[in-house]
Design a protein around this motif. Sequence first.
Motif, PDB file in Angstrom:
ATOM      1  N   ARG A   1      -0.706  13.708 106.773  1.00  0.00           N
ATOM      2  CA  ARG A   1       0.268  13.748 105.679  1.00  0.00           C
ATOM      3  C   ARG A   1      -0.094  14.815 104.648  1.00  0.00           C
ATOM      4  NH1 ARG A   1       2.692   9.173 101.567  1.00  0.00           N
ATOM      5  NH2 ARG A   1       2.839  10.578  99.801  1.00  0.00           N
TER       6      ARG A   1
ATOM      7  N   ARG B   1      -2.279   1.752 102.239  1.00  0.00           N
ATOM      8  CA  ARG B   1      -0.854   1.583 101.901  1.00  0.00           C
ATOM      9  C   ARG B   1      -0.006   2.610 102.645  1.00  0.00           C
ATOM     10  NH1 ARG B   1      -3.170   1.022  96.784  1.00  0.00           N
ATOM     11  NH2 ARG B   1      -2.546   3.111  96.105  1.00  0.00           N
ATOM     12  N   ASN B   2      -0.511   3.833 102.732  1.00  0.00           N
ATOM     13  CA  ASN B   2       0.219   4.901 103.408  1.00  0.00           C
ATOM     14  C   ASN B   2       0.515   4.534 104.867  1.00  0.00           C
ATOM     15  OD1 ASN B   2       1.152   7.806 103.516  1.00  0.00           O
ATOM     16  ND2 ASN B   2      -0.408   7.824 105.121  1.00  0.00           N
TER      17      ASN B   2
ATOM     18  N   ASP C   1       6.076   0.316 108.478  1.00  0.00           N
ATOM     19  CA  ASP C   1       7.362  -0.206 107.999  1.00  0.00           C
ATOM     20  C   ASP C   1       8.514   0.687 108.443  1.00  0.00           C
ATOM     21  OD1 ASP C   1       8.274  -2.425 106.668  1.00  0.00           O
ATOM     22  OD2 ASP C   1       7.650  -1.777 104.673  1.00  0.00           O
ATOM     23  N   ASP C   2       8.364   1.985 108.202  1.00  0.00           N
ATOM     24  CA  ASP C   2       9.404   2.965 108.520  1.00  0.00           C
ATOM     25  C   ASP C   2       9.708   3.003 110.017  1.00  0.00           C
ATOM     26  OD1 ASP C   2      11.183   5.159 107.739  1.00  0.00           O
ATOM     27  OD2 ASP C   2       9.778   6.438 108.830  1.00  0.00           O
TER      28      ASP C   2
ATOM     29  N   ASN D   1       3.141   1.845 105.036  1.00  0.00           N
ATOM     30  CA  ASN D   1       4.470   2.413 104.770  1.00  0.00           C
ATOM     31  C   ASN D   1       5.043   3.059 106.032  1.00  0.00           C
ATOM     32  OD1 ASN D   1       4.162   1.595 102.128  1.00  0.00           O
ATOM     33  ND2 ASN D   1       3.849   3.647 101.287  1.00  0.00           N
TER      34      ASN D   1
ATOM     35  N   PRO E   1       3.314   1.327  97.081  1.00  0.00           N
ATOM     36  CA  PRO E   1       3.385   0.415  98.219  1.00  0.00           C
ATOM     37  C   PRO E   1       4.827   0.081  98.594  1.00  0.00           C
ATOM     38  CG  PRO E   1       2.773  -0.797  96.236  1.00  0.00           C
ATOM     39  CD  PRO E   1       2.874   0.650  95.847  1.00  0.00           C
ATOM     40  N   GLY E   2       5.155   0.220  99.879  1.00  0.00           N
ATOM     41  CA  GLY E   2       6.454  -0.217 100.379  1.00  0.00           C
ATOM     42  C   GLY E   2       6.443  -1.732 100.565  1.00  0.00           C
TER      43      GLY E   2
ATOM     44  N   VAL F   1      -0.020   6.447  96.129  1.00  0.00           N
ATOM     45  CA  VAL F   1       0.879   6.070  97.225  1.00  0.00           C
ATOM     46  C   VAL F   1       1.543   4.750  96.846  1.00  0.00           C
ATOM     47  CG1 VAL F   1       1.083   5.466  99.666  1.00  0.00           C
ATOM     48  CG2 VAL F   1      -0.580   7.199  98.964  1.00  0.00           C
TER      49      VAL F   1
ATOM     50  N   ALA G   1       3.317  -3.073 102.504  1.00  0.00           N
ATOM     51  CA  ALA G   1       2.085  -2.941 101.719  1.00  0.00           C
ATOM     52  C   ALA G   1       2.072  -3.951 100.568  1.00  0.00           C
ATOM     53  CB  ALA G   1       1.951  -1.513 101.193  1.00  0.00           C
ATOM     54  N   GLN G   2       3.249  -4.188  99.967  1.00  0.00           N
ATOM     55  CA  GLN G   2       3.348  -5.205  98.907  1.00  0.00           C
ATOM     56  C   GLN G   2       3.012  -6.585  99.462  1.00  0.00           C
ATOM     57  OE1 GLN G   2       7.273  -4.797  97.239  1.00  0.00           O
ATOM     58  NE2 GLN G   2       6.817  -2.820  96.288  1.00  0.00           N
TER      59      GLN G   2
END
Length: 476
Positions: A465, A68-69, A75-76, A72, A212-213, A210, A216-217
């Motif tokens: 991270r 998921r990280n 996505d960013d 994310n 989910p953004g 973490v 990830a969703q």
Amino acid sequence: MRTIAVLGGGIGGLAASYYLCKSPQVAKVVVLESSSRFGGWLWTTRRSDGAVFEHGPRGIRPAGAVGRNTLNMVDDLGLGGEILPVTYSHVASKSRYLYVNKQLHRMPSGISGLLRTVPPFSRPLLLSVATEILVKKGKEDDETIHSFISRRLGKELADIVVDSLCRGVFAGDCRKLSVRSCFPLFYNAEQRRGSLTLGMLLGSGPSPVVPPGPLAQRSIKESWAQWSLRRGLESLPESITEYLLQSGKVQIHRDAAVTHISPSASGWKIHLEDGVVSADHIISALPAKALSAALPSSCQPLVQQLQDISSVTVAVVNLEYEGSILPVMGFGHLLPSSEDHGVLGVVYDSVSFPQHNRPDGQSTRLTVMMGGAWFQDVFGDPDAVTEEHLLARATEAVQCHLGVTTAPSWSWVALHRDCIPQYYQGHFRRVESMCNFIKEKNLSLSLIGSSYGGVSVNDVIFSGRTAVEELLGAGV
């Protein structure tokens, strides 16, 4: 925190720099990469006719906190539209093969596959799983993967499935690799639940949180098993590099090999071939042995521990064939070490990611992985082996395993020296010892990357991270 130096511009170093960039506490980040390109083992060839070939990792798993990280981050960076997902219902997820006794065997899947005796196994796999619950918990604080699986699921599964899996994931020998460090999920399941089966069903302990953004969703909703990017996985380090350059906080240096690190009043002086960089803190994403060669003599215990972390060399041979030449459809096949020391496995790239085939005319892309822990025995000194020899061995494997009689129309041979660290039995103690030394000596140094706590792309990104969060003492 005024200036942080990040040593290494692979995906770990770039990820750490990305998280540093997001913190107002950090004024300046200096990234030092010894080669002429960023991205490390994430390395893609994009041919002018539209075909895409991966010379390193070719798919990333979205599962778990670390998965998921990464999504994310993707996505960013604005890469969501470039994602190529492979769902669990896809043939590449459902069909994986083993090459045993000179034959391809589809790995059993579903209840019917587990209930029947299917070659190359001598009994139904469900029997091994059912009796595993009754096996007593091990008393050692670590053991080899082969020993652990033999004890809990039987020698046959260890010899065939787990041997092959360790060659595919770590290019390593399951009779030397640590279960605690390579498969912490398995180790924790036994420790906390007394059983692998119960651990998988009930959970085997806490994992990082973490949220989910959106991407990830989406991966959860659509049941992704793995994903890539339209222009190949090297798009990820390329996008991070672009993000860092636009941040205004980061200086990026390529062809900047670190020769020596020495303590200074404010932190460190990092000596390069053509100058010195001063930093308050170092985040090292270098391979363990490379860092050990640069540290000062005052860090001798740490130097020794770093030198003790071995790594293996893998030959990756990309092949393109005209037409559709595969006798079976699936992700690919792996070989246990008893079958062939030299060839680790063959990935059927065109099945998972047909979008990476050239758009005109039908073709099949394969990747043959060779060597690993057996490289020296089979191929000799990596500096002496020729590309021609590696290519011949790879095409011979495709011919023998898949019955392909035509020659490839295109090929690429990549020799990745010391690319995958080997977590041998007791690795966790070595990592603990290194962390304790850094803490006791109050060194302004963080260790990240595949040498310590996970070799996957997700693990390496998450290590960057985690180091940044620990350094800054707050969430990023």
